[in-house]
Write a protein that holds these residues in place. Structure first.
Motif, PDB file in Angstrom:
ATOM      1  N   VAL A  49       0.970  -1.316   0.385  1.00  0.00           N
ATOM      2  CA  VAL A  49      -0.442   0.228   0.151  1.00  0.00           C
ATOM      3  C   VAL A  49       0.828   1.676   0.402  1.00  0.00           C
ATOM      4  O   VAL A  49       0.630   2.016  -0.719  1.00  0.00           O
ATOM      5  CB  VAL A  49      -0.940  -0.074   1.476  1.00  0.00           C
ATOM      6  CG1 VAL A  49      -1.567   0.857   1.371  1.00  0.00           C
ATOM      7  CG2 VAL A  49      -1.566  -1.040   1.183  1.00  0.00           C
ATOM      8  N   ILE A  50       1.896   1.397   0.856  1.00  0.00           N
ATOM      9  CA  ILE A  50       2.549   2.084   1.220  1.00  0.00           C
ATOM     10  C   ILE A  50       4.119   1.464   1.539  1.00  0.00           C
ATOM     11  O   ILE A  50       4.290   0.735   2.100  1.00  0.00           O
ATOM     12  CB  ILE A  50       1.954   3.426   2.130  1.00  0.00           C
ATOM     13  CG1 ILE A  50       2.723   4.857   1.770  1.00  0.00           C
ATOM     14  CG2 ILE A  50       2.187   2.639   3.826  1.00  0.00           C
ATOM     15  CD1 ILE A  50       2.014   6.154   2.906  1.00  0.00           C
ATOM     16  N   GLU A  51       5.388   3.509   0.823  1.00  0.00           N
ATOM     17  CA  GLU A  51       6.231   2.447   1.232  1.00  0.00           C
ATOM     18  C   GLU A  51       7.100   4.233   1.923  1.00  0.00           C
ATOM     19  O   GLU A  51       6.934   4.738   1.768  1.00  0.00           O
ATOM     20  CB  GLU A  51       7.248   1.820   0.101  1.00  0.00           C
ATOM     21  CG  GLU A  51       7.034   2.672  -1.379  1.00  0.00           C
ATOM     22  CD  GLU A  51       8.088   1.738  -2.135  1.00  0.00           C
ATOM     23  OE1 GLU A  51       8.545   2.507  -2.606  1.00  0.00           O
ATOM     24  OE2 GLU A  51       7.283   0.768  -3.097  1.00  0.00           O
ATOM     25  N   ARG A  52       8.367   3.606   2.767  1.00  0.00           N
ATOM     26  CA  ARG A  52       9.206   4.596   3.479  1.00  0.00           C
ATOM     27  C   ARG A  52      10.502   4.415   3.355  1.00  0.00           C
ATOM     28  O   ARG A  52      10.926   2.937   3.045  1.00  0.00           O
ATOM     29  CB  ARG A  52       8.490   5.045   4.267  1.00  0.00           C
ATOM     30  CG  ARG A  52       8.661   4.536   5.482  1.00  0.00           C
ATOM     31  CD  ARG A  52       8.422   4.688   6.976  1.00  0.00           C
ATOM     32  NE  ARG A  52       8.199   3.631   8.100  1.00  0.00           N
ATOM     33  CZ  ARG A  52      10.005   3.320   8.796  1.00  0.00           C
ATOM     34  NH1 ARG A  52      11.024   3.430   8.780  1.00  0.00           N
ATOM     35  NH2 ARG A  52      10.069   2.280   9.366  1.00  0.00           N
ATOM     36  N   TYR A  53      12.016   5.197   3.463  1.00  0.00           N
ATOM     37  CA  TYR A  53      12.794   4.597   3.657  1.00  0.00           C
ATOM     38  C   TYR A  53      12.966   3.966   4.845  1.00  0.00           C
ATOM     39  O   TYR A  53      12.663   4.950   6.029  1.00  0.00           O
ATOM     40  CB  TYR A  53      13.524   5.716   2.736  1.00  0.00           C
ATOM     41  CG  TYR A  53      13.688   6.113   1.610  1.00  0.00           C
ATOM     42  CD1 TYR A  53      14.915   5.333   0.571  1.00  0.00           C
ATOM     43  CD2 TYR A  53      13.372   6.733   0.687  1.00  0.00           C
ATOM     44  CE1 TYR A  53      14.633   4.720  -0.924  1.00  0.00           C
ATOM     45  CE2 TYR A  53      13.195   7.162  -1.031  1.00  0.00           C
ATOM     46  CZ  TYR A  53      13.634   5.716  -1.425  1.00  0.00           C
ATOM     47  OH  TYR A  53      14.018   6.019  -2.533  1.00  0.00           O
ATOM     48  N   GLN A  54      14.443   3.468   4.725  1.00  0.00           N
ATOM     49  CA  GLN A  54      14.340   3.184   6.180  1.00  0.00           C
ATOM     50  C   GLN A  54      15.413   4.591   6.995  1.00  0.00           C
ATOM     51  O   GLN A  54      15.933   4.958   6.632  1.00  0.00           O
ATOM     52  CB  GLN A  54      15.462   1.782   6.658  1.00  0.00           C
ATOM     53  CG  GLN A  54      13.898   0.688   6.468  1.00  0.00           C
ATOM     54  CD  GLN A  54      14.536  -0.861   5.781  1.00  0.00           C
ATOM     55  OE1 GLN A  54      17.000  -1.005   7.653  1.00  0.00           O
ATOM     56  NE2 GLN A  54      14.800  -1.718   5.210  1.00  0.00           N
ATOM     57  N   THR A  55      15.758   4.896   9.022  1.00  0.00           N
ATOM     58  CA  THR A  55      15.936   4.791   9.139  1.00  0.00           C
ATOM     59  C   THR A  55      17.631   4.305   9.287  1.00  0.00           C
ATOM     60  O   THR A  55      17.506   2.996   9.437  1.00  0.00           O
ATOM     61  CB  THR A  55      15.678   5.269  11.183  1.00  0.00           C
ATOM     62  OG1 THR A  55      15.714   4.018  11.381  1.00  0.00           O
ATOM     63  CG2 THR A  55      14.222   6.019  11.070  1.00  0.00           C
ATOM     64  N   ASP A  56      18.547   5.132  10.073  1.00  0.00           N
ATOM     65  CA  ASP A  56      19.936   4.657   9.508  1.00  0.00           C
ATOM     66  C   ASP A  56      19.993   3.463   9.868  1.00  0.00           C
ATOM     67  O   ASP A  56      20.624   2.433  10.433  1.00  0.00           O
ATOM     68  CB  ASP A  56      20.688   5.638  10.306  1.00  0.00           C
ATOM     69  CG  ASP A  56      21.057   6.804   8.359  1.00  0.00           C
ATOM     70  OD1 ASP A  56      20.487   6.580   8.198  1.00  0.00           O
ATOM     71  OD2 ASP A  56      21.144   7.708   8.971  1.00  0.00           O
ATOM     72  N   GLU A  57      19.379   3.870  11.958  1.00  0.00           N
ATOM     73  CA  GLU A  57      19.169   2.648  13.009  1.00  0.00           C
ATOM     74  C   GLU A  57      17.973   1.552  12.528  1.00  0.00           C
ATOM     75  O   GLU A  57      19.271   0.270  12.526  1.00  0.00           O
ATOM     76  CB  GLU A  57      18.703   3.116  14.325  1.00  0.00           C
ATOM     77  CG  GLU A  57      18.834   2.150  15.367  1.00  0.00           C
ATOM     78  CD  GLU A  57      17.931   2.505  16.733  1.00  0.00           C
ATOM     79  OE1 GLU A  57      17.271   1.518  16.921  1.00  0.00           O
ATOM     80  OE2 GLU A  57      18.108   3.476  16.754  1.00  0.00           O
ATOM     81  N   GLU A  58      17.346   0.840  11.604  1.00  0.00           N
ATOM     82  CA  GLU A  58      16.312  -0.004  11.160  1.00  0.00           C
ATOM     83  C   GLU A  58      17.644  -0.331  10.057  1.00  0.00           C
ATOM     84  O   GLU A  58      17.951  -1.762   9.899  1.00  0.00           O
ATOM     85  CB  GLU A  58      15.648   1.126  10.539  1.00  0.00           C
ATOM     86  CG  GLU A  58      14.360   0.755  11.457  1.00  0.00           C
ATOM     87  CD  GLU A  58      13.075   1.520  10.638  1.00  0.00           C
ATOM     88  OE1 GLU A  58      12.440   1.279  11.663  1.00  0.00           O
ATOM     89  OE2 GLU A  58      13.181   2.490   9.555  1.00  0.00           O
ATOM     90  N   GLU A  59      18.202   0.318   9.192  1.00  0.00           N
ATOM     91  CA  GLU A  59      18.960  -0.335   8.687  1.00  0.00           C
ATOM     92  C   GLU A  59      20.355  -1.195   8.822  1.00  0.00           C
ATOM     93  O   GLU A  59      20.785  -1.881   8.446  1.00  0.00           O
ATOM     94  CB  GLU A  59      19.280   1.572   7.701  1.00  0.00           C
ATOM     95  CG  GLU A  59      20.306   0.864   6.117  1.00  0.00           C
ATOM     96  CD  GLU A  59      20.456   1.647   5.409  1.00  0.00           C
ATOM     97  OE1 GLU A  59      22.065   2.090   4.502  1.00  0.00           O
ATOM     98  OE2 GLU A  59      19.482   2.317   5.309  1.00  0.00           O
ATOM     99  N   LYS A  60      20.555  -0.275  10.026  1.00  0.00           N
ATOM    100  CA  LYS A  60      22.082  -0.990  10.804  1.00  0.00           C
ATOM    101  C   LYS A  60      21.201  -2.965  11.101  1.00  0.00           C
ATOM    102  O   LYS A  60      22.314  -3.748  10.707  1.00  0.00           O
ATOM    103  CB  LYS A  60      22.472  -0.842  11.796  1.00  0.00           C
ATOM    104  CG  LYS A  60      24.013  -0.177  11.720  1.00  0.00           C
ATOM    105  CD  LYS A  60      24.792   0.565  13.309  1.00  0.00           C
ATOM    106  CE  LYS A  60      23.639   1.434  12.858  1.00  0.00           C
ATOM    107  NZ  LYS A  60      24.411   2.500  14.279  1.00  0.00           N
TER     108      LYS A  60
END
Length: 135
Positions: A49-60
């Motif tokens: 339905v929707i997407e967003r970019y991950q934060t740096d902490e989530e990406e780590k």
């Protein structure tokens, strides 16, 4: 902000999945996720339905995984949600509050609500017993 994405959607019901669920998919690496095969896999798992970019902490955290996607599901017909769309969206909103701004969380909830109500036109919020809300 990172370059990896988070996809919010509703799980596809089929031979493997039997229960309705809010599905949140986190990318763990760009090459596999954004390839045609990765996107096909995503489309078979959920209706995004929707997407967003991950934060740096989530990406780590994602880079430590050995799979291309990590999924979190909130099953609609199980406890503590018991078929309540609003409760499901509230739990998801609370889970995102450390990483996502309030306006983006509201945008995600509204998009998920519209998508669910479009796919389930006869849906009614279940009547619940009296609840106490402490704030």
């Amino acid at each position: 902000m990172g370059k990896l994405k988070v996809y919010y959607g509703w799980s596809r019901i089929g031979n493997v999945r039997k229960k309705r669920a809010l599905s949140v998919m986190f990318e763990n690496e760009i090459q596999g996720c954004r390839s045609e095969r990765g996107q096909r896999c995503l489309r078979t798992i959920q209706d995004t339905v929707i997407e967003r970019y991950q934060t740096d902490e989530e990406e780590k955290e994602g880079k430590q995984q050995n799979r291309i996607f990590t999924e979190y599901s909130l099953f609609l017909d199980e406890k503590p949600i018991n078929g309540s769309l609003e409760k499901c969206l509230l739990i998801n909103n609370e889970a995102d509050k450390n990483h996502v701004s309030k306006t983006m969380r509201e945008k995600i909830s509204e998009a998920l609500r519209k998508s669910f109500l479009y796919a389930n036109p006869g849906y009614k919020e279940p009547s619940s017993q009296l609840e106490l809300k402490f704030e």
